[in-house]
Scaffold this active site. Structure first.
Site, short mmCIF file in Angstrom:
data_model
loop_
_atom_site.label_atom_id
_atom_site.label_comp_id
_atom_site.label_asym_id
_atom_site.label_seq_id
_atom_site.Cartn_x
_atom_site.Cartn_y
_atom_site.Cartn_z
N PRO A 190 21.18 2.03 29.64
CA PRO A 190 21.34 1.81 31.06
C PRO A 190 20.78 0.53 31.78
O PRO A 190 19.80 0.25 31.61
CB PRO A 190 20.46 2.95 31.71
CG PRO A 190 20.01 3.82 30.53
CD PRO A 190 20.13 2.96 29.30
N LEU A 191 21.87 -0.53 32.03
CA LEU A 191 21.46 -1.81 32.31
C LEU A 191 21.48 -1.94 33.86
O LEU A 191 22.51 -1.67 34.52
CB LEU A 191 22.53 -2.63 31.69
CG LEU A 191 22.28 -4.15 31.94
CD1 LEU A 191 21.09 -4.62 30.87
CD2 LEU A 191 23.70 -5.01 31.40
N SER A 192 20.40 -2.43 34.35
CA SER A 192 20.17 -2.49 35.80
C SER A 192 20.40 -3.78 36.29
O SER A 192 20.45 -4.06 37.64
CB SER A 192 18.69 -1.86 36.22
OG SER A 192 17.86 -2.85 35.77
N GLY A 193 20.38 -4.88 35.74
CA GLY A 193 20.47 -6.11 36.03
C GLY A 193 18.92 -6.86 36.35
O GLY A 193 18.88 -7.88 36.83
N GLY A 194 18.08 -6.11 36.02
CA GLY A 194 16.38 -6.31 36.08
C GLY A 194 16.14 -6.90 34.81
O GLY A 194 16.62 -6.93 33.78
N CYS A 217 -6.16 -3.26 1.94
CA CYS A 217 -5.92 -3.19 3.22
C CYS A 217 -7.15 -3.41 4.26
O CYS A 217 -7.73 -4.40 4.29
CB CYS A 217 -4.86 -2.08 3.83
SG CYS A 217 -4.29 -2.28 5.42
N GLU A 229 0.82 -1.08 -0.02
CA GLU A 229 -0.22 -0.09 0.13
C GLU A 229 0.60 1.25 0.05
O GLU A 229 1.66 1.24 0.83
CB GLU A 229 -0.77 -0.13 1.35
CG GLU A 229 -1.97 1.16 1.32
CD GLU A 229 -2.88 0.82 2.40
OE1 GLU A 229 -3.92 1.64 2.55
OE2 GLU A 229 -2.51 -0.15 3.36
N ASP A 255 13.49 -5.77 32.85
CA ASP A 255 13.00 -4.69 31.68
C ASP A 255 14.32 -4.69 31.01
O ASP A 255 14.24 -4.57 29.72
CB ASP A 255 12.34 -3.78 32.34
CG ASP A 255 11.04 -3.91 32.86
OD1 ASP A 255 10.41 -4.77 32.43
OD2 ASP A 255 10.64 -3.11 33.63
N SER A 256 15.58 -3.64 31.63
CA SER A 256 16.55 -3.62 30.72
C SER A 256 17.24 -4.97 30.18
O SER A 256 17.73 -4.70 29.07
CB SER A 256 17.63 -2.81 31.75
OG SER A 256 18.09 -3.62 32.92
N LYS A 309 -9.14 3.47 -2.53
CA LYS A 309 -9.54 2.75 -1.41
C LYS A 309 -10.98 3.06 -0.93
O LYS A 309 -11.21 4.23 -0.72
CB LYS A 309 -8.63 2.92 -0.34
CG LYS A 309 -8.72 1.97 0.96
CD LYS A 309 -7.38 2.22 2.01
CE LYS A 309 -7.61 1.31 3.01
NZ LYS A 309 -6.36 1.40 3.96
#
Length: 706
Positions: A358-362, A179, A49, A364-365, A118
Site C-alpha cells: 500500500p503506497l501512500s506517497g509518504g 561467535c 556456526e 515510509d511506504s 561453545k
C-alpha cells in the site's frame, strides 16, 4: 616437504546462506564450499556456526530429530569423501552427558578428531541460546565422547574427544572461538595464542544491525595485534527464516591487520574468502612482543589433539598482503543492502509470486518501495554482470516464467512488486503525484483506487445499527468519533491490501500470490502512532526496525545512488496520515505527524535509545534528558518524558501484533523477540511521575540559584 621450507599455507573461510531446518540445502552449501576450497588450493576449510541445521532453528533444537539429522548429514559428507583431503571445521549441535552443546566438528580422512563446544552462550537481545544449549565449563579439559551409531557404522570410529583443546598439526597449531566468545572481556583467543596456537577460527551466527560491523573488526584486529597470529572469521549470511539478517563479512586477519575480507551483504549462497599466509611471520611478530615471552611459561597448557597433517603443502610465492582499511558500509548503504537481501531471501523461499505494498506517497511506504527497488537492482546485477545462474533460476521460479530474462532492474520490479495508492476525499493530489512518479522511477505495477465508498458504507452500517452518526471534529464530532473514523480508513486499506495480494496475480492470469509489505517505522511503533490492524499490519516489514531519521538519510542517499529523482519531493514533504478532512486537495494535508504525536522523530529516537539501550525508566530518562536538553526548562523536559511514557504504555498492546520486521536497531521494540515487557500498564505512572515532579521543583530552584 623439506624441513627447512618456509611455512606457507592457504586458508579458506566462507559466508554461507543457510536456511534453518533445510538440511538438503545446507548440506549442498557445505559440500560446495569444501569443493571450492580444495579447487582454490586451500588446505583447511572453516564454516559458519551450526551450519548443518542452520543457526536459527530455535525451539527445533529441543527436538531430537534436529540433532539426529545433523549427524546424518555429517555422515553423508564424510561418506562422499569430501573431507578426505582437507581439514574441515563444521558446525553441529551435539548431545553429551544429557546436555546439548553448540559444537565445531574437526573432520579429516573419515575421522572426527575433536568436538569443540561453545563456552559462552548468547542470551541477550535477539539470542536465546541458553534456552537450548549448555555452556561448556570444563576449560582446559577434554573428555571421551561416544559417537552416534550413524558415524560408527560408517567409519568404525567409536569415540572422539570433546572439550576445549588446541589442534596440533605437523607444522602448526590451531584453536577456536565461537561467535559470542569474541565479544567477552576474557575471550579465549588471548590464552590460546599464548599457549602456542597460531590460528584461531571463529565460526559465527552474527546478525546485522546498523553500525555493528566496526565493532567486530576492532575486536579481531586487536586480538591479533596484541598476541600475533591468524584469526579466521566465518559467518552465516542471509535470512535463514526469521527477522534477522546474518551479514557475512567473513575475513582473515593476521598480526593486527585484515588481509582478506568477504562482503557484508551478498546475493550469493556461498562466498569464499581466501588468504595465503606465511606462518613464520607469526613467530617473527611474537618475538617483538617481549612481555609475552615472560608469561608463556606461567600459563597452564591446553590439552592437544594431534592430526597427522601438513597445513603447508604447496610452495606459494604470492602472499596475501594487508588490504589497508577494512571495508565498512555507511549506514545508508546498509539500509539499501541488508533489508533488500532479506526481502530477496524471504521472497525466493516463501513460494510467493512477489510483493504488494500500500503506497501512500509518504516517506515510509516510499522507503519500502525503494528497498524493493534496491533488491531488484541487486538481482539484475547478479544476472547481467555476474552471470549468476542461481539467482536467475530463483527469479524464474518466482515469476513462473521459464525463459524470463530481465533487461533492466525495472523489468524485475514489474514482475515482483505491485503497489496501490488507496485514496479518499481526505487525500491530497500531491501524495498521489509523488506515488505515481516513484512508480515510474522504480518500474513497479501501480494501481490507484478511491476507497470512499467502503468508508461511507461502513459508516452507514454503523449509523443504521445504532441510530447515531459519528463525525470528524471539524464537523462537530468528538475526539473519540474523529479517531474512529480515521481508523476505519486505515483498516479498510489493510483488508483491501490482502484482497489485492491474493487476487492480482489471478487478474493478470498468472499463478501464485503476493506477500503484503508493511511500512511502519521503528519510532512510530515505539510511540504506538499507528492503527492496530491497519495497513501497517502485513506479512513482513523491512523498515520496522529503522528509525525515521535514518530513513530520511536513506531516501536522500537512494535518490542519487539508485537514480530515483522522485524521492526528493517525498523527502521535502511533511509526514502525514491524511485521515482527516482537508479543505484543499491540491495541497498537502495539514494533519502533520509530529504535531499530532506531540513529539518529534528525533525526540522519539532519543526516548527509544534511553528506554532500551540506556535501560531508563521515567525518572532516569528525565535525569538523562535534563543534561542533554539544556535549552529546555526542567518542567518542559518532564512534560515530554511523561507524554512519551503515557503514549508508549497506552499503545504497548499494539506491539504484540506488530508485523515481523527486519532487525536493524538496538532499541527495537519488537515484542515477540527483542523487547520483552508487559502490554498492560497503569498509564498514569503515578509513583514515577510524582518523583519527576519533585525533581522538577528541585532542579528549577537550583537553576534559579545559579
Amino acid at each position: 616437504m623439506d624441513s627447512d621450507t618456509t611455512r606457507i599455507c592457504k586458508i579458506a573461510t566462507f559466508n554461507l546462506n543457510q536456511w534453518a531446518m533445510d538440511f538438503e540445502h545446507n548440506k549442498a552449501n557445505i559440500i560446495d564450499s569444501i569443493k571450492q576450497a580444495e579447487e582454490a588450493g586451500a588446505t583447511i576449510r572453516f564454516g559458519s556456526e551450526l551450519e548443518i541445521p542452520g543457526y536459527g532453528c530455535e525451539d527445533h533444537f529441543l527436538e531430537m530429530d534436529t540433532i539426529n539429522h545433523s549427524w546424518e548429514v555429517l555422515a553423508e559428507i564424510i561418506e562422499e569423501g569430501w573431507t578426505d583431503n582437507i581439514i574441515c571445521d563444521i558446525g553441529i549441535p551435539t548431545y553429551h552427558k544429557s546436555f546439548l552443546y553448540n559444537c565445531r566438528a574437526i573432520v579429516y580422512k573419515r575421522k572426527i578428531h575433536l568436538l569443540r563446544p561453545k563456552i559462552l552462550l548468547s542470551f541477550e537481545q535477539n539470542y536465546r541460546e541458553t534456552r537450548w544449549f549448555q555452556s561448556w565449563t570444563n576449560i582446559k579439559k577434554i573428555e571421551d565422547f561416544i559417537l552416534p551409531k550413524v558415524i560408527t557404522d560408517l567409519t568404525e570410529q567409536k569415540t572422539t574427544k570433546i572439550g576445549i583443546a588446541i589442534v596440533r598439526l605437523n607444522d602448526t597449531e590451531f584453536a577456536h572461538e565461537i561467535c559470542q566468545e569474541m565479544f567477552e572481556p576474557a575471550s579465549p583467543a588471548a590464552e590460546l595464542y599464548l599457549d602456542g596456537a597460531e590460528i584461531i577460527c571463529n565460526s559465527s551466527g552474527s546478525h546485522h544491525h546498523l553500525r555493528k560491523l566496526n565493532k567486530r573488526l576492532q575486536l579481531i584486529t586487536t586480538s591479533t595485534h596484541k598476541s600475533g597470529g591468524v584469526y579466521v572469521y566465518s559467518n552465516q549470511q542471509g535470512c535463514d527464516g526469521g527477522r534477522l539478517y546474518f551479514d557475512g563479512s567473513s575475513l582473515i586477519a593476521m598480526n593486527g591487520q585484515v588481509i582478506s575480507q568477504g562482503s557484508q551483504f551478498s546475493i550469493k549462497n556461498i562466498e569464499g574468502v581466501y588468504a595465503v599466509v606465511n606462518l613464520d611471520d607469526i613467530r617473527n611478530y611474537r618475538r617483538e612482543i617481549r612481555n609475552k615471552s615472560l608469561r608463556d611459561s606461567d600459563e597452564p597448557e591446553f590439552p592437544r589433539v594431534t592430526i597427522d597433517y601438513n597445513l603447508c603443502q604447496h610452495d606459494f610465492f604470492d602472499l596475501t598482503e594487508p588490504q589497508g582499511e577494512p571495508r565498512i558500509h555507511k549506514p545508508m548503504e546498509e539500509i539499501s543492502l541488508g533489508p533488500a537481501l532479506w526481502l530477496w531471501d524471504y521472497l525466493r523461499r516463501s513460494g510467493a509470486r512477489g510483493y504488494f505494498l500500500p503506497l501512500s506517497g509518504g516517506l515510509d511506504s516510499a522507503s519500502v518501495a525503494t528497498i524493493v527497488g534496491s533488491m531488484c537492482t541487486l538481482v539484475y546485477q547478479a544476472i547481467a554482470d555476474d552471470k549468476n545462474e542461481e539467482v536467475l533460476a530463483d527469479l524464474r521460479k518466482i515469476t513462473k516464467q521459464e525463459d524470463f530474462m530481465p533487461e533492466s532492474p525495472k523489468d524485475v520490479a514489474a514482475q515482483v512488486l505491485n503497489c496501490c495508492y488507496m485514496g479518499t476525499k481526505n487525500s491530497s493530489e500531491e501524495t498521489l503525484k509523488r506515488a505515481k512518479k516513484l512508480s515510474e522511477d522504480i518500474g513497479f505495477n501501480f494501481y490507484n483506487v478511491e476507497i470512499d465508498d467502503l468508508f461511507d458504507a461502513t459508516k452507514t452500517l454503523f449509523q443504521n445499527m445504532t441510530g447515531k452518526e459519528p463525525k470528524f471534529e471539524v464537523h462537530g464530532g468528538t475526539y473519540l468519533e474523529d479517531l474512529a473514523l480515521q481508523n476505519i480508513q486505515a483498516r479498510q486499506r489493510m483488508v483491501l491490501s490482502y484482497l489485492m495480494a491474493q487476487l492480482m496475480p489471478w487478474v493478470s492470469e498468472q499463478k501464485g500470490f503476493l506477500l503484503v509489505l508493511g511500512s511502519a517505522n521503528l519510532d512510530e511503533g515505539l510511540r504506538g502512532y499507528m492503527t492496530k490492524y491497519d495497513c501497517s499490519s502485513a506479512d513482513v516489514n523491512p523498515i520496522g526496525g529503522i528509525n525515521k531519521s535514518d530513513l530520511k538519510a536513506f531516501i536522500a542517499y537512494a535518490k542519487d545512488k539508485l537514480n530515483y529523482p522522485s524521492l526528493q519531493d517525498i523527502l521535502d514533504a511533511k509526514p502525514s496520515a491524511e485521515l482527516r478532512p482537508i479543505e484543499d486537495k491540491t495541497k498537502d494535508s495539514t494533519q502533520v505527524d509530529e504535531e499530532e504525536m506531540g513529539m518529534t522523530y528525533d525526540e522519539l529516537n532519543q526516548f527509544g535509545r534511553l528506554r532500551k539501550m540506556g535501560k531508563c525508566g521515567p525518572v532516569s530518562m528525565f535525569k538523562e534528558l535534563l543534561q542533554k536538553w539544556k535549552d529546555l526548562t526542567p518542567k518542559e523536559v518532564a512534560e515530554k518524558v511523561k507524554r512519551f511514557f503515557f503514549y508508549y504504555s497506552v499503545n504497548r498492546h499494539k506491539a504484540t501484533t506488530i508485523t515481523p520486521a527486519y532487525h536493524a536497531e538496538d532499541y527495537s521494540m519488537d515484542d515477540n523477540r527483542f523487547d520483552h515487557r508487559q502490554f498492560l500498564y497503569n498509564t498514569s505512572w503515578e509513583y514515577q511521575f510524582k518523583r519527576i515532579d519533585k525533581l522538577v521543583e528541585y532542579y528549577t530552584e537550583k537553576k534559579k540559584q545559579t
